[in-house]
Design a protein around this motif. Structure first.
Motif, short mmCIF file in Angstrom:
data_model
loop_
_atom_site.label_atom_id
_atom_site.label_comp_id
_atom_site.label_asym_id
_atom_site.label_seq_id
_atom_site.Cartn_x
_atom_site.Cartn_y
_atom_site.Cartn_z
N SER A 136 6.38 -5.53 -8.56
CA SER A 136 7.41 -6.39 -7.98
C SER A 136 7.19 -6.67 -6.50
O SER A 136 6.49 -5.93 -5.80
N GLU A 137 7.84 -7.74 -6.02
CA GLU A 137 7.92 -8.00 -4.59
C GLU A 137 8.55 -6.79 -3.89
O GLU A 137 9.36 -6.08 -4.47
N ASN A 138 8.17 -6.61 -2.62
CA ASN A 138 8.66 -5.45 -1.86
C ASN A 138 8.58 -4.20 -2.73
O ASN A 138 9.59 -3.59 -3.08
N PRO A 139 7.37 -3.80 -3.10
CA PRO A 139 7.22 -2.73 -4.10
C PRO A 139 7.85 -1.42 -3.68
O PRO A 139 7.80 -1.02 -2.51
N THR A 140 8.44 -0.75 -4.65
CA THR A 140 8.99 0.59 -4.46
C THR A 140 8.15 1.57 -5.27
O THR A 140 7.77 1.29 -6.41
N ILE A 141 7.87 2.72 -4.66
CA ILE A 141 7.02 3.73 -5.28
C ILE A 141 7.63 5.10 -5.03
O ILE A 141 8.11 5.38 -3.93
N SER A 142 7.61 5.95 -6.05
CA SER A 142 8.04 7.34 -5.90
C SER A 142 6.95 8.25 -6.41
O SER A 142 6.41 8.03 -7.51
N LEU A 143 6.64 9.29 -5.61
CA LEU A 143 5.64 10.29 -5.96
C LEU A 143 6.21 11.68 -5.70
O LEU A 143 7.19 11.83 -4.97
N GLU A 144 5.57 12.68 -6.28
CA GLU A 144 6.00 14.06 -6.06
C GLU A 144 4.82 14.88 -5.53
O GLU A 144 3.77 14.93 -6.15
N VAL A 145 5.04 15.51 -4.37
CA VAL A 145 3.99 16.27 -3.69
C VAL A 145 4.35 17.76 -3.74
O VAL A 145 5.49 18.14 -3.48
N GLN A 146 3.36 18.60 -4.04
CA GLN A 146 3.58 20.04 -4.09
C GLN A 146 3.49 20.64 -2.68
O GLN A 146 2.62 20.27 -1.90
N GLY A 147 4.41 21.55 -2.35
CA GLY A 147 4.35 22.25 -1.07
C GLY A 147 4.86 21.42 0.09
O GLY A 147 5.48 20.37 -0.07
N GLU A 148 4.56 21.93 1.30
CA GLU A 148 5.08 21.33 2.53
C GLU A 148 4.01 20.60 3.32
O GLU A 148 4.15 20.39 4.52
N ILE A 149 2.94 20.21 2.69
CA ILE A 149 1.84 19.57 3.41
C ILE A 149 2.28 18.21 3.97
O ILE A 149 3.09 17.50 3.38
N GLU A 150 1.73 17.89 5.14
CA GLU A 150 1.99 16.58 5.73
C GLU A 150 1.30 15.51 4.90
O GLU A 150 0.18 15.71 4.41
N ALA A 151 1.97 14.38 4.70
CA ALA A 151 1.41 13.31 3.89
C ALA A 151 1.50 11.99 4.65
O ALA A 151 2.50 11.69 5.29
N ARG A 152 0.44 11.22 4.55
CA ARG A 152 0.40 9.88 5.13
C ARG A 152 0.01 8.90 4.02
O ARG A 152 -0.89 9.18 3.22
N LEU A 153 0.67 7.77 3.99
CA LEU A 153 0.37 6.75 3.00
C LEU A 153 -0.40 5.62 3.66
O LEU A 153 0.06 5.04 4.65
N TRP A 154 -1.56 5.31 3.11
CA TRP A 154 -2.39 4.19 3.57
C TRP A 154 -2.38 3.12 2.48
O TRP A 154 -2.51 3.43 1.30
N LEU A 155 -2.20 1.85 2.89
CA LEU A 155 -2.17 0.74 1.95
C LEU A 155 -3.05 -0.39 2.46
O LEU A 155 -3.21 -0.58 3.68
N ARG A 156 -3.56 -1.16 1.53
CA ARG A 156 -4.37 -2.34 1.88
C ARG A 156 -4.09 -3.43 0.88
O ARG A 156 -3.99 -3.16 -0.34
N ASP A 157 -3.95 -4.69 1.37
CA ASP A 157 -3.76 -5.79 0.43
C ASP A 157 -5.07 -6.56 0.23
O ASP A 157 -6.08 -6.27 0.88
N ASN A 158 -5.06 -7.52 -0.68
CA ASN A 158 -6.30 -8.20 -1.03
C ASN A 158 -6.78 -9.18 0.04
O ASN A 158 -7.84 -9.79 -0.10
N ASN A 159 -6.01 -9.35 1.13
CA ASN A 159 -6.46 -10.12 2.28
C ASN A 159 -7.02 -9.23 3.38
O ASN A 159 -7.36 -9.72 4.45
N GLY A 160 -7.09 -7.94 3.12
CA GLY A 160 -7.67 -7.02 4.08
C GLY A 160 -6.70 -6.43 5.08
O GLY A 160 -7.12 -5.65 5.96
N ASN A 161 -5.40 -6.75 4.98
CA ASN A 161 -4.41 -6.14 5.87
C ASN A 161 -4.22 -4.68 5.49
O ASN A 161 -4.08 -4.35 4.31
N GLU A 162 -4.15 -3.81 6.49
CA GLU A 162 -3.95 -2.39 6.25
C GLU A 162 -2.64 -1.92 6.89
O GLU A 162 -2.29 -2.37 7.98
#
Length: 248
Positions: A217-243
């Motif tokens: 969908s437009e304005n995509p929503t995503i839910s994930l589950e991470v084990q423990g207290e580790i720091e997490a960063r999300l990286w994304l890229r679109d098909n026009n090369g925007n990051e």
């Protein structure tokens, strides 16, 4: 020699029995997608792969689904999902690492009533298939863009909104990304969508990877589950090369 032949026949018979099992949603398209996406590999319809979706899509442009394969935690190689009667069927391919649960929630578009599949590949080479069906009035894939109708949407492109919530011994990441996710099916607008995502730790090492398709969908929503207290960063890229990137 005869013993080997009998063993081979038994193995073939076992595989055939998996393939011949009753399709829980009785889709005429299953054989096509089994060959195209799963390369004809062995599979079993499996209730342990929990695929949740509404029975009817109130808004065919924003349909929530969740795939939960935690019954196979530690054994999952990758997870694929698709909507069989969509003009662009594939939804995502998800590769969870050891610190990310094999579970993902996302919102999708559907063009008409359709079977939805989630295929979970385990380390033994077997695909476990979760299935459901969504009824809909239709038009979700070819409806005009809501995002593009808003003035200044370009200035918000790639902004990530979300938070991290405690969830027992793990934490749940819930996020939304500002992006039109154009699928190329409306108004002469070419495809413009986020096609790659990676959840990384503080050192930049991947925790999970996600390939997205224009069924999301437009304005995509995503839910994930991470084990423990580790720091997490999300990286994304679109098909026009925007990051884009955000920390949680």
């Amino acid at each position: 020699m005869r013993r080997r032949s009998l063993l081979a026949l038994a193995l073939l018979g076992g595989t055939a029995s998996l393939w011949a099992a009753q399709d829980p949603v009785e889709s005429v398209m299953w054989s096509f997608f089994h060959k195209r996406l799963l390369e004809g590999q062995p599979f079993v319809y499996d209730d342990k792969v929990v695929l949740e979706a509404p029975p009817f899509a109130e808004d065919a442009r924003q349909v929530p689904i969740q795939v939960d394969a935690r019954a196979y935690s530690g054994q999952v190689v990758k997870i694929m999902a698709w909507a069989e009667l969509n003009p662009i069927p594939q939804i995502f391919t998800f590769v969870p690492g050891e610190r990310v649960a094999p579970m993902l929630a996302i919102r999708i578009r559907i063009e008409q009533a359709t079977p939805i599949r989630a295929a979970v590949l385990t380390r033994d080479g077997l695909w476990h298939i979760g299935s459901t069906r969504i009824d809909a009035a239709g038009g979700g894939c070819t409806a005009p863009s809501v995002v593009r109708a808003k003035a200044g949407w370009e200035d918000q492109l790639g902004q990530v909104h979300g938070a991290r919530f405690d969830h027992g011994d793990a934490s749940r990441l819930r996020l939304r990304v500002d992006h039109p996710m154009d699928n190329g099916l409306t108004g002469g607008i070419p495809e413009f969508f986020i096609n790659q995502a990676e959840l990384r730790d503080a050192q930049g090492d991947p925790l999970a990877t996600l390939e997205l398709f224009p069924a999301v969908s437009e304005n995509p929503t995503i839910s994930l589950e991470v084990q423990g207290e580790i720091e997490a960063r999300l990286w994304l890229r679109d098909n026009n090369g925007n990051e884009f990137e955000a920390a949680f």
